[in-house]
Enzyme design. Structure first.
Site, mmCIF file in Angstrom:
data_model
loop_
_atom_site.group_PDB
_atom_site.id
_atom_site.type_symbol
_atom_site.label_atom_id
_atom_site.label_comp_id
_atom_site.label_asym_id
_atom_site.label_seq_id
_atom_site.Cartn_x
_atom_site.Cartn_y
_atom_site.Cartn_z
ATOM 1 N N MET A 140 -0.427 -4.227 -7.061
ATOM 2 C CA MET A 140 0.582 -3.971 -8.089
ATOM 3 C C MET A 140 -0.064 -3.223 -9.257
ATOM 4 O O MET A 140 -1.227 -3.440 -9.586
ATOM 5 C CB MET A 140 1.179 -5.291 -8.585
ATOM 6 N N GLY A 141 0.707 -2.344 -9.889
ATOM 7 C CA GLY A 141 0.246 -1.675 -11.096
ATOM 8 C C GLY A 141 -0.754 -0.564 -10.870
ATOM 9 O O GLY A 141 -1.430 -0.143 -11.816
ATOM 10 N N GLU A 154 12.831 0.273 -13.933
ATOM 11 C CA GLU A 154 13.345 0.293 -15.301
ATOM 12 C C GLU A 154 12.272 -0.145 -16.297
ATOM 13 O O GLU A 154 12.209 0.375 -17.424
ATOM 14 C CB GLU A 154 14.568 -0.618 -15.420
ATOM 15 N N ASN A 163 11.501 7.650 -8.308
ATOM 16 C CA ASN A 163 11.085 8.507 -9.405
ATOM 17 C C ASN A 163 9.927 9.421 -8.992
ATOM 18 O O ASN A 163 8.860 8.951 -8.598
ATOM 19 C CB ASN A 163 10.677 7.616 -10.591
ATOM 20 N N PRO A 178 4.606 0.598 -0.053
ATOM 21 C CA PRO A 178 6.017 0.191 0.004
ATOM 22 C C PRO A 178 6.580 -0.065 -1.388
ATOM 23 O O PRO A 178 5.867 -0.515 -2.296
ATOM 24 C CB PRO A 178 5.975 -1.107 0.825
ATOM 25 N N ARG A 179 7.845 0.227 -1.556
ATOM 26 C CA ARG A 179 8.513 0.039 -2.846
ATOM 27 C C ARG A 179 8.520 -1.429 -3.252
ATOM 28 O O ARG A 179 8.324 -1.768 -4.419
ATOM 29 C CB ARG A 179 9.951 0.574 -2.748
#
Length: 419
Positions: A308-309, A60, A334, A264-265
Site C-alpha cells: 500500500m502507498g 478520493e 486515474n 490490483p486496484r
C-alpha cells in the site's frame, strides 16, 4: 423519488448492514473495526473548529491530498476531519497525513445517524470530494446551516443517466449544496441539467498531487532490485478480469526479458492475482516478499504489487504504464499520477470515469488508447522497441501534467468565505 421515500428505503435496509460488514470482514478484517461510527457513535475528541472532508476510498483520499495540505497550512487553528466509507480509504489517509488529521467513518445516510455525526463534530464547513451525494446528509447540513461544498466534482454521462432516475430527491440535494466546484465544462453542464446551481469550473485537483519526496529514489532502488537493464511494464490499478488479459497481451508481445508489475486496484485481490500467476505457471514474486537479500530475479517474469502507498514508486520504476479499469468496462482509473512521473501511458477503451483527462492526455501525446488485448500487445512491442517514441511520450506526459495544475487554489477560493 422524494427524500421521504429514499429515507424509508435506507431505513428498511439498515438491519442488513451488520451482515454486510460481517461478509466483507471475511476477506478484509478491517471492516469489523470502528463499526459503531457507521451508526453515528463517535469517541474522537473535538477541541477546535472542524473543517470536514469526505473522501470515500483510496482514489478520493489521494486526490484530496493537495487540498488537505493546503487547508492544514492555511487554517492551523482548525481541526481537519476526514471521513471515509472503506478501510482502504482510511488506511490511505493514515499513510498520507498521520496524526495531522482526524479520521472516522461517515455514518449510513439515515437521519438519526447523520444527526449524531453533525452534533458530535459540529463542522464549520463540509466538503464532499468528487460526486458523493448523500441526501439526508446534505439535508442535515442545510437544516443546521452548515455550508456543504461539492469539490472536484465529476459526472460521466453514464452516471448522469443513473442519477436522473432519482428525480426530486437529486434536484433538492444538488440545490441544497452551498457551492459546486466542477472539474470540467462537461461535468458542469451535466450537473446543471440535473438541477444544480452555484457551479464553478475549478479543474481537477488530481493534477496537483505531487510525487512524495523520495518517490524517484525509491523507484530507482526497486528498479535496481528487479534488474536495471530489464524492460519493465506496469499494469496499475487493475480490476477483476483484467489481469488475465494483461498476461495474454504480454505473452503475445514477446519482449525479451520483460518484467511485468501488476498492482490490483483493491488490496483484497492481491492473493487472487498471485494465485492466477501460480496456476498459469508464470514465475512471479510478491512485492512484500522482495527484500535486499532476495536472490537473482532474472527468472522472475512478474511482480505482484501487494503493498500500500507505493504507487508513485511503481511508476518511477517502470518504462511504460497501463492504467487499469479501462480494458474492461469499469470506467478507468486515474492516469494523472503516471503522467506526473513522466511515463508513457496506455489506457483501454473504457475511460468514462476520467474521460476528459484521458482525451486530453491522448491529444497531448502522453497517452495511447488501446482497444483490446491484441492492440495492447502490439503497442507494447512497438514502444519497447523504440526508445525515442517512449521518450517523446515521457516528455509529453510531464508537460501535460504541468499545464493542468492549479485546481487546488481555485477550490480554496470556493471554501474561504465559509471558514
Amino acid at each position: 423519488m422524494t427524500r421521504n421515500l429514499y429515507t424509508c428505503l435506507l431505513t428498511l435496509l439498515l438491519p442488513l448492514t451488520p451482515l454486510k460488514l460481517l461478509w466483507r470482514g471475511r476477506k478484509q478484517a478491517e471492516y469489523l473495526a470502528h463499526w459503531r461510527e457507521r451508526y453515528g457513535f463517535y469517541s474522537t475528541p473535538v477541541q477546535t473548529p472542524v473543517i470536514w472532508l469526505h473522501c470515500v476510498s483510496v482514489g478520493e483520499t489521494r486526490a484530496a491530498e493537495p487540498l488537505v495540505k493546503a487547508l492544514l497550512s492555511q487554517y492551523p487553528q482548525h481541526q481537519l476531519l476526514l471521513t471515509h466509507t472503506t478501510p482502504t480509504g482510511r488506511a490511505t489517509s493514515e499513510q498520507l497525513f498521520g496524526d495531522k488529521v482526524s479520521r472516522v467513518y461517515l455514518p449510513y445516510d439515515v437521519p438519526f445517524a447523520v444527526a449524531r455525526f453533525l452534533k458530535h463534530f459540529k463542522p464549520t464547513i463540509g466538503v464532499l470530494m468528487e460526486t458523493e451525494l448523500w441526501f439526508n446528509l446534505i439535508a442535515g447540513c442545510k437544516q443546521r446551516n452548515i455550508p456543504l461544498v461539492l469539490a472536484n466534482a465529476r459526472l460521466s454521462e453514464k452516471s448522469a443517466i443513473g442519477y436522473r432516475k432519482l428525480g426530486k430527491v437529486l434536484t433538492e440535494g444538488l440545490q441544497n449544496l452551498s457551492k459546486i466546484g466542477a472539474q470540467t465544462d462537461a461535468d458542469a453542464t451535466r450537473l446543471k441539467q440535473l438541477g444544480a446551481t452555484e457551479i464553478s469550473i475549478t479543474g481537477n485537483i488530481k493534477f496537483d498531487v505531487a510525487p512524495h519526496e523520495h518517490a524517484h529514489e525509491l523507484g530507482k532502488k526497486l528498479r535496481k532490485q528487479l534488474g536495471a537493464a530489464r524492460p519493465v511494464f506496469l499494469a496499475a490499478s487493475t480490476r477483476d478480469g483484467e489481469e488475465a488479459l494483461i498476461i495474454e497481451a504480454v505473452s503475445k508481445a514477446n519482449i525479451p526479458n520483460l518484467l511485468t508489475i501488476i498492482v490490483p486496484r483493491h488490496p483484497q485481490r492481491f492473493d487472487e492475482v498471485a494465485e492466477l500467476l501460480r496456476k498459469s505457471n508464470l514465475p512471479f514474486i510478491r512485492r512484500t516478499s522482495l527484500t535486499h537479500e532476495t536472490a537473482d530475479l532474472n527468472n522472475v517474469n512478474y511482480l505482484v504489487g501487494d503493498s500500500m502507498g507505493e504507487m508513485f514508486t511503481y511508476y518511477a520504476s517502470c518504462d511504460v504504464a497501463f492504467i487499469g479499469g479501462s480494458l474492461l468496462p469499469f470506467g478507468g482509473q486515474n492516469l494523472i499520477e503516471a503522467c506526473s512521473m513522466g511515463k508513457p501511458v496506455l489506457v483501454g477503451p473504457h475511460t468514462f470515469n476520467f474521460e476528459e483527462a484521458a482525451q486530453m492526455a491522448v491529444i497531448a501525446g502522453a497517452t495511447y488508447r488501446v482497444q483490446n488485448v491484441e492492440n495492447l500487445s502490439t503497442t507494447l512491442q512497438q514502444l519497447f522497441a523504440n526508445d525515442e517514441q517512449r521518450q517523446a511520450m515521457s516528455d509529453a506526459s510531464l508537460q501535460f501534467s504541468e499545464r493542468n495544475r492549479g485546481a487546488t487554489e481555485k477550490t480554496l477560493n470556493l471554501l474561504r468565505p465559509y471558514i
